[in-house]
Design a protein around this motif. Structure first.
Motif, PDB file in Angstrom:
ATOM      1  N   SER A 535       0.842  -1.188   0.000  1.00  0.00           N
ATOM      2  CA  SER A 535       0.000   0.000   0.000  1.00  0.00           C
ATOM      3  C   SER A 535       0.881   1.243   0.000  1.00  0.00           C
ATOM      4  N   ASN A 536       0.375   2.308  -0.617  1.00  0.00           N
ATOM      5  CA  ASN A 536       1.055   3.607  -0.539  1.00  0.00           C
ATOM      6  C   ASN A 536       0.249   4.606   0.290  1.00  0.00           C
ATOM      7  N   GLY A 537      -0.723   4.083   1.033  1.00  0.00           N
ATOM      8  CA  GLY A 537      -1.555   4.937   1.859  1.00  0.00           C
ATOM      9  C   GLY A 537      -2.882   5.285   1.233  1.00  0.00           C
ATOM     10  N   SER A 538      -2.933   5.292  -0.087  1.00  0.00           N
ATOM     11  CA  SER A 538      -4.189   5.598  -0.772  1.00  0.00           C
ATOM     12  C   SER A 538      -4.655   4.462  -1.673  1.00  0.00           C
ATOM     13  N   GLU A 539      -3.756   3.584  -2.060  1.00  0.00           N
ATOM     14  CA  GLU A 539      -4.084   2.464  -2.946  1.00  0.00           C
ATOM     15  C   GLU A 539      -3.435   1.205  -2.396  1.00  0.00           C
ATOM     16  N   GLN A 540      -4.093   0.067  -2.600  1.00  0.00           N
ATOM     17  CA  GLN A 540      -3.539  -1.222  -2.212  1.00  0.00           C
ATOM     18  C   GLN A 540      -3.428  -2.111  -3.444  1.00  0.00           C
ATOM     19  N   TRP A 541      -2.421  -2.963  -3.479  1.00  0.00           N
ATOM     20  CA  TRP A 541      -2.269  -3.865  -4.617  1.00  0.00           C
ATOM     21  C   TRP A 541      -1.631  -5.171  -4.158  1.00  0.00           C
ATOM     22  N   THR A 542      -1.787  -6.197  -4.989  1.00  0.00           N
ATOM     23  CA  THR A 542      -1.285  -7.535  -4.664  1.00  0.00           C
ATOM     24  C   THR A 542      -0.435  -8.058  -5.804  1.00  0.00           C
ATOM     25  N   THR A 543       0.670  -8.695  -5.451  1.00  0.00           N
ATOM     26  CA  THR A 543       1.562  -9.281  -6.449  1.00  0.00           C
ATOM     27  C   THR A 543       1.817 -10.737  -6.086  1.00  0.00           C
ATOM     28  N   ILE A 544       2.373 -11.487  -7.047  1.00  0.00           N
ATOM     29  CA  ILE A 544       2.520 -12.929  -6.874  1.00  0.00           C
ATOM     30  C   ILE A 544       3.894 -13.383  -7.342  1.00  0.00           C
ATOM     31  N   GLY A 545       4.386 -14.443  -6.697  1.00  0.00           N
ATOM     32  CA  GLY A 545       5.603 -15.119  -7.128  1.00  0.00           C
ATOM     33  C   GLY A 545       5.448 -16.609  -6.897  1.00  0.00           C
ATOM     34  N   VAL A 546       6.013 -17.420  -7.778  1.00  0.00           N
ATOM     35  CA  VAL A 546       5.908 -18.873  -7.668  1.00  0.00           C
ATOM     36  C   VAL A 546       7.271 -19.487  -7.966  1.00  0.00           C
ATOM     37  N   SER A 547       7.722 -20.390  -7.090  1.00  0.00           N
ATOM     38  CA  SER A 547       9.006 -21.048  -7.304  1.00  0.00           C
ATOM     39  C   SER A 547       9.134 -22.206  -6.328  1.00  0.00           C
ATOM     40  N   GLU A 548      10.047 -23.143  -6.643  1.00  0.00           N
ATOM     41  CA  GLU A 548      10.382 -24.188  -5.686  1.00  0.00           C
ATOM     42  C   GLU A 548      11.188 -23.612  -4.529  1.00  0.00           C
ATOM     43  N   ASN A 549      11.770 -22.438  -4.735  1.00  0.00           N
ATOM     44  CA  ASN A 549      12.544 -21.749  -3.710  1.00  0.00           C
ATOM     45  C   ASN A 549      11.691 -20.607  -3.155  1.00  0.00           C
ATOM     46  N   ILE A 550      11.355 -20.666  -1.883  1.00  0.00           N
ATOM     47  CA  ILE A 550      10.451 -19.675  -1.308  1.00  0.00           C
ATOM     48  C   ILE A 550      11.046 -18.265  -1.351  1.00  0.00           C
ATOM     49  N   VAL A 551      12.392 -18.164  -1.273  1.00  0.00           N
ATOM     50  CA  VAL A 551      13.019 -16.842  -1.342  1.00  0.00           C
ATOM     51  C   VAL A 551      12.877 -16.267  -2.745  1.00  0.00           C
ATOM     52  N   GLU A 552      13.047 -17.101  -3.756  1.00  0.00           N
ATOM     53  CA  GLU A 552      12.879 -16.641  -5.137  1.00  0.00           C
ATOM     54  C   GLU A 552      11.447 -16.206  -5.394  1.00  0.00           C
ATOM     55  N   ALA A 553      10.472 -16.999  -4.916  1.00  0.00           N
ATOM     56  CA  ALA A 553       9.069 -16.625  -5.078  1.00  0.00           C
ATOM     57  C   ALA A 553       8.779 -15.300  -4.379  1.00  0.00           C
ATOM     58  N   SER A 554       9.353 -15.124  -3.214  1.00  0.00           N
ATOM     59  CA  SER A 554       9.159 -13.877  -2.476  1.00  0.00           C
ATOM     60  C   SER A 554       9.787 -12.703  -3.211  1.00  0.00           C
ATOM     61  N   TRP A 555      10.964 -12.922  -3.785  1.00  0.00           N
ATOM     62  CA  TRP A 555      11.630 -11.854  -4.543  1.00  0.00           C
ATOM     63  C   TRP A 555      10.768 -11.413  -5.727  1.00  0.00           C
ATOM     64  N   GLN A 556      10.216 -12.386  -6.456  1.00  0.00           N
ATOM     65  CA  GLN A 556       9.364 -12.037  -7.605  1.00  0.00           C
ATOM     66  C   GLN A 556       8.202 -11.130  -7.179  1.00  0.00           C
ATOM     67  N   ALA A 557       7.515 -11.540  -6.108  1.00  0.00           N
ATOM     68  CA  ALA A 557       6.362 -10.763  -5.658  1.00  0.00           C
ATOM     69  C   ALA A 557       6.793  -9.411  -5.106  1.00  0.00           C
ATOM     70  N   LEU A 558       7.922  -9.389  -4.384  1.00  0.00           N
ATOM     71  CA  LEU A 558       8.406  -8.134  -3.804  1.00  0.00           C
ATOM     72  C   LEU A 558       8.777  -7.129  -4.881  1.00  0.00           C
ATOM     73  N   VAL A 559       9.508  -7.562  -5.891  1.00  0.00           N
ATOM     74  CA  VAL A 559       9.930  -6.652  -6.966  1.00  0.00           C
ATOM     75  C   VAL A 559       8.713  -6.138  -7.731  1.00  0.00           C
ATOM     76  N   ASP A 560       7.783  -7.029  -8.068  1.00  0.00           N
ATOM     77  CA  ASP A 560       6.563  -6.576  -8.750  1.00  0.00           C
ATOM     78  C   ASP A 560       5.836  -5.520  -7.927  1.00  0.00           C
ATOM     79  N   GLY A 561       5.772  -5.746  -6.609  1.00  0.00           N
ATOM     80  CA  GLY A 561       5.070  -4.791  -5.758  1.00  0.00           C
ATOM     81  C   GLY A 561       5.732  -3.432  -5.737  1.00  0.00           C
ATOM     82  N   ILE A 562       7.054  -3.406  -5.674  1.00  0.00           N
ATOM     83  CA  ILE A 562       7.777  -2.131  -5.647  1.00  0.00           C
ATOM     84  C   ILE A 562       7.691  -1.432  -6.999  1.00  0.00           C
ATOM     85  N   VAL A 563       7.865  -2.191  -8.078  1.00  0.00           N
ATOM     86  CA  VAL A 563       7.762  -1.592  -9.423  1.00  0.00           C
ATOM     87  C   VAL A 563       6.380  -0.997  -9.636  1.00  0.00           C
TER      88      VAL A 563
END
Length: 572
Positions: A535-563
Motif C-alpha cells: 500500500s502507498n496509503g491511498s491504494e492497495q495492490w497484490t503481487t505474486i511469485g511462484v518457485s520451488e525456492n520460497i526466497v525466489e518466489a518472495s523476490w518475484q512478488a516483492l519486486v513486482d510490488g515495488i515496481v
C-alpha cells in the motif's frame, strides 16, 4: 384491541398454536375472522456491531474504534445504533461518556443495552436499570428470559416472577421517559416448547409500554420456516399494536435467510451486525439483509440515497476490526461482481445486466474482469483497456499463452492484479525503467541469545542479511540490508540501493505476506506461491511469485510490488 381483552391460559394456548395461514388471507387464531395481509413496506435496521460484533473471537474494539464505527453506521443511515452495555466495563462507560459529546448523529438513534431487573429485586434499586437511565440515550433495549426452561433452571425463580421481571423493567424505564425495546431471549425455543409462557412475557412487555418486541434466536438454531411461522403467529396475535422485530444468529448458516423469513412473517425491525460479526459463528449479516430487502423485495430500509455507501461502510468496519474484508461477501465483496468467465466475457462486457443480478454501482461496488487461464481474447482486451494500454492481436495471443503456462505452474493472477498489469504492459513492449537485477544473496545467522524458549530452554536469535546488486541507468549499485527474515532484509536492501533515487519508495509499505505450498506431497521440494499486499496509503495492490525456492518466489512478488508502486506513485 388486544390490550383490553382478558385472555386466560386456554385463550393464550389457542393464540400460540403453531399454525401458518396463507399471507393473502389470515384466519385469526382466537376469533376466526379473516384478516387481509399486505407485506411491510418499511423495515427498521437496528445495528448491534458495537456490542454483539465485539464478541467475535479476535475482535477487541477500542473506544476510538467504536466511535469510528458509529459514525460509519450513521453515514449508512441505520435506524438504531446499539452502543453497548453501560456499567458493564470501563470501556463502555468511557464510550457512552464520549459519545454524548463527540457523536453528532444525523440519521441514527443511539441505544443503550441492558437487562431486566434482578430476580426478586427492588426495581428502583436495580443498578443495571439505573445505568441505562444514566447513559443519556433516548432509547434503550433490555434483554429478558422468554423460555420457561431458562426461568426455572437458569434464574431459578417461578414463572410468575419471570414475567414480572420483564413487565416491571419495561414499565420503570418507560416512566423515566425512554423508548424501550424488549429483546425476548430464546423466544423461538420457548415458543416451541411452551408458547403460553412466551406469549405471557411478550404481552407483559407490550402492556408495560415496549415499542418493539424483538424475537431473539439466541442460540442460532432456528430455520427459516420456523422463524417465519413463529413471527407470523405472534404478529397476528398482537394485530399491529406493537412492532415485532427479530434478532438472529448464524449458527446454522441461516442468519440472513432467517431475517428475510422474519420480515415475511411481519417483522418491522431486524437486528444484526455489519459483516455478520458476532459470538460463535456470528450474527445475521446486515449487509446482504439490507441489499436483499431493498433491492430484491422492494422494502425500504436505509435511505435510498445511502445504498451507495454499503460497500465502503462494510470495508471500513472490517478495517477497524482489523479483519480482511471478505472478497466473497454478497453485494460488497471484491469478488461479488468479478467475472472469470472466459467464453462469456465479451457478452458480459456488452450486456452486464445479463450476468449481474444488480448494477454493482447501486451498492458502491464495481464489476471486474478477472484474467486467468480461462480468459479469452475479449477478457484480455477489456483488462488492458482498463489499464490504459493497447495490445495488438499477436500480443493478445501471446498473453493468453503465457497465462495458461504460468497458471499451470501455479500462478493465480486473478488475486494479483498488480502482477497481471505488469505482464500486460510487458506484452505491449513496456520495460520497467527503475532497476535491473544483477544478483541477490541471503545469509542467515543463528546465535544463542538470552531469552530462552520455555519448552526447551534454548534461546536462538536469528539475523538475516540481504545483498542486492542492481543496474540503474547504466550504473552498478550494490547494497546490504538487514531485516526480520529474508523478505524484510531484501526490502531494506532495495531501499538502501534505490530509495534516494525514487522518493516514492518511502511511501510503499508491505501490509501482508502469504505463502501457500501448492503440492504438499513433494515435501521440502514443493512449489510455493507467495502473495504480497502493498500500500502507498491511498491504494492497495497484490503481487505474486511462484518457485520451488520460497526466497525466489518472495523476490518475484516483492519486486513486482515495488515496481507497481513506483509506477503508480502519487504526484503533486
Amino acid at each position: 384491541m388486544w390490550r383490553t381483552r382478558q385472555v386466560g391460559s386456554s385463550g393464550l394456548a389457542a393464540a400460540c398454536a403453531p399454525i401458518r395461514p396463507t399471507r393473502e388471507s389470515l384466519i385469526h387464531p382466537i376469533f376466526g375472522v379473516h384478516l387481509m395481509f399486505s407485506p411491510k413496506k418499511h423495515v427498521e435496521i437496528y445495528d448491534t456491531t458495537l456490542r454483539d460484533g465485539s464478541q467475535l473471537e479476535g475482535i477487541s474494539f477500542t473506544v476510538e474504534d467504536k466511535l469510528k464505527i458509529a459514525r460509519q453506521l450513521d453515514r449508512l443511515g441505520v435506524h438504531y445504533i446499539e452502543g453497548g452495555w453501560p456499567g458493564a466495563n470501563p470501556k463502555d462507560d468511557e464510550f457512552f461518556r464520549r459519545a454524548a459529546t463527540e457523536l453528532d448523529l444525523k440519521n441514527s438513534t443511539f441505544v443503550a443495552f441492558g437487562s431486566t431487573r434482578r430476580p426478586r429485586g427492588k426495581i428502583d434499586q436495580d443498578q443495571t436499570l439505573q445505568n441505562l437511565i444514566s447513559a443519556g440515550t433516548k432509547a434503550v433495549c433490555i434483554v429478558g428470559k422468554c423460555w420457561d426452561y431458562h426461568v426455572t433452571e437458569a434464574l431459578r425463580v417461578e414463572l410468575e416472577e419471570g414475567v414480572a421481571m420483564v413487565r416491571d423493567s419495561v414499565e420503570f424505564l418507560v416512566a423515566n421517559g425512554l423508548e424501550v425495546m424488549y429483546d425476548a431471549e430464546h423466544v423461538f425455543d420457548g415458543y416451541k416448547h411452551n408458547p403460553e409462557f412466551s406469549m405471557q412475557v411478550l404481552e407483559a412487555a407490550a402492556v408495560a409500554g415496549a415499542s418493539r418486541l424483538v424475537l431473539c434466536d439466541t442460540n442460532g438454531g432456528s430455520l427459516p420456516s420456523q422463524v417465519r411461522d413463529t413471527v407470523g403467529s405472534i404478529v397476528d396475535y398482537f394485530g399491529g399494536d406493537v412492532g415485532i422485530g427479530v434478532h438472529l444468529h448464524d449458527d446454522t448458516g441461516c442468519g440472513v435467510a432467517n431475517a428475510l423469513a422474519g420480515v415475511e412473517g411481519g417483522a418491522v425491525q431486524v437486528q444484526g451486525t455489519i459483516n455478520g460479526y458476532g459470538e460463535r459463528t456470528g450474527n445475521c449479516n446486515l449487509v446482504p439483509i439490507i441489499g436483499n430487502l431493498t433491492l430484491k423485495m422492494g422494502i425500504e430500509t436505509i435511505p435510498a440515497e445511502n445504498m451507495v455507501h454499503l460497500t465502503s461502510v462494510a470495508n471500513q468496519v472490517a478495517e477497524i476490526a482489523n479483519f480482511t474484508p471478505d472478497p466473497q461477501q454478497p453485494y460488497v465483496g471484491a469478488s461479488a461482481f468479478a467475472h472469470k468467465a472466459g467464453l462469456h466475457t465479451s457478452a458480459i462486457a456488452r450486456r452486464p445486466d445479463a450476468y449481474e443480478h444488480i448494477d454493482p454501482a447501486q451498492v458502491g461496488n464495481q464489476a471486474r474482469f478477472v484474467v486467468s487461464e480461462m480468459a479469452g481474447k475479449a477478457g484480455i482486451e477489456i483488462r488492458a483497456k482498463e489499464i490504459g494500454i493497447e495490445l495488438d492481436p499477436a500480443a493478445t495471443s501471446e498473453v493468453i499463452d503465457i497465462l495458461k503456462r504460468l497458471e499451470h505452474e501455479g500462478y493465480q493472477f486473478e488475486v494479483a492484479d498488480a502482477s497481471l498489469e505488469l505482464l500486460l504492459r510487458g506484452a505491449a513492449g513496456w520495460k520497467q525503467p527503475f532497476f535491473e537485477l544483477e544478483s541477490f544473496r541471503i545469509s542467515t545467522q543463528h546465535r544463542s541469545g538470552s531469552n530462552a524458549r520455555a519448552w526447551n530452554d534454548i534461546a536462538v536469535e536469528m539475523e538475516t542479511e540481504a545483498t542486492v546488486k542492481l543496474r540503474v541507468a547504466g550504473d552498478r549499485i550494490a547494497a546490504i540490508g538487514e531485516g526480520n527474515g529474508p523478505v524484510d532484509a531484501l526490502h531494506e536492501a532495495l531501499h538502501v540501493a534505490i530509495g534516494s533515487l525514487y522518493p516514492a519508495f518511502d511511501g510503499i509499505a508491505l501490509t501482508d505476506y502469504k505463502v501457500r505450498v501448492l503440492d504438499t506431497s513433494a515435501g521440502t521440494e514443493a512449489v510455493t506461491r507467495v502473495l504480497i499486499d502493498m500500500s502507498n496509503g491511498s491504494e492497495q495492490w497484490t503481487t505474486i511469485g511462484v518457485s520451488e525456492n520460497i526466497v525466489e518466489a518472495s523476490w518475484q512478488a516483492l519486486v513486482d510490488g515495488i515496481v507497481y508502486g513506483l509506477l503508480h506513485a502519487p504526484t503533486g
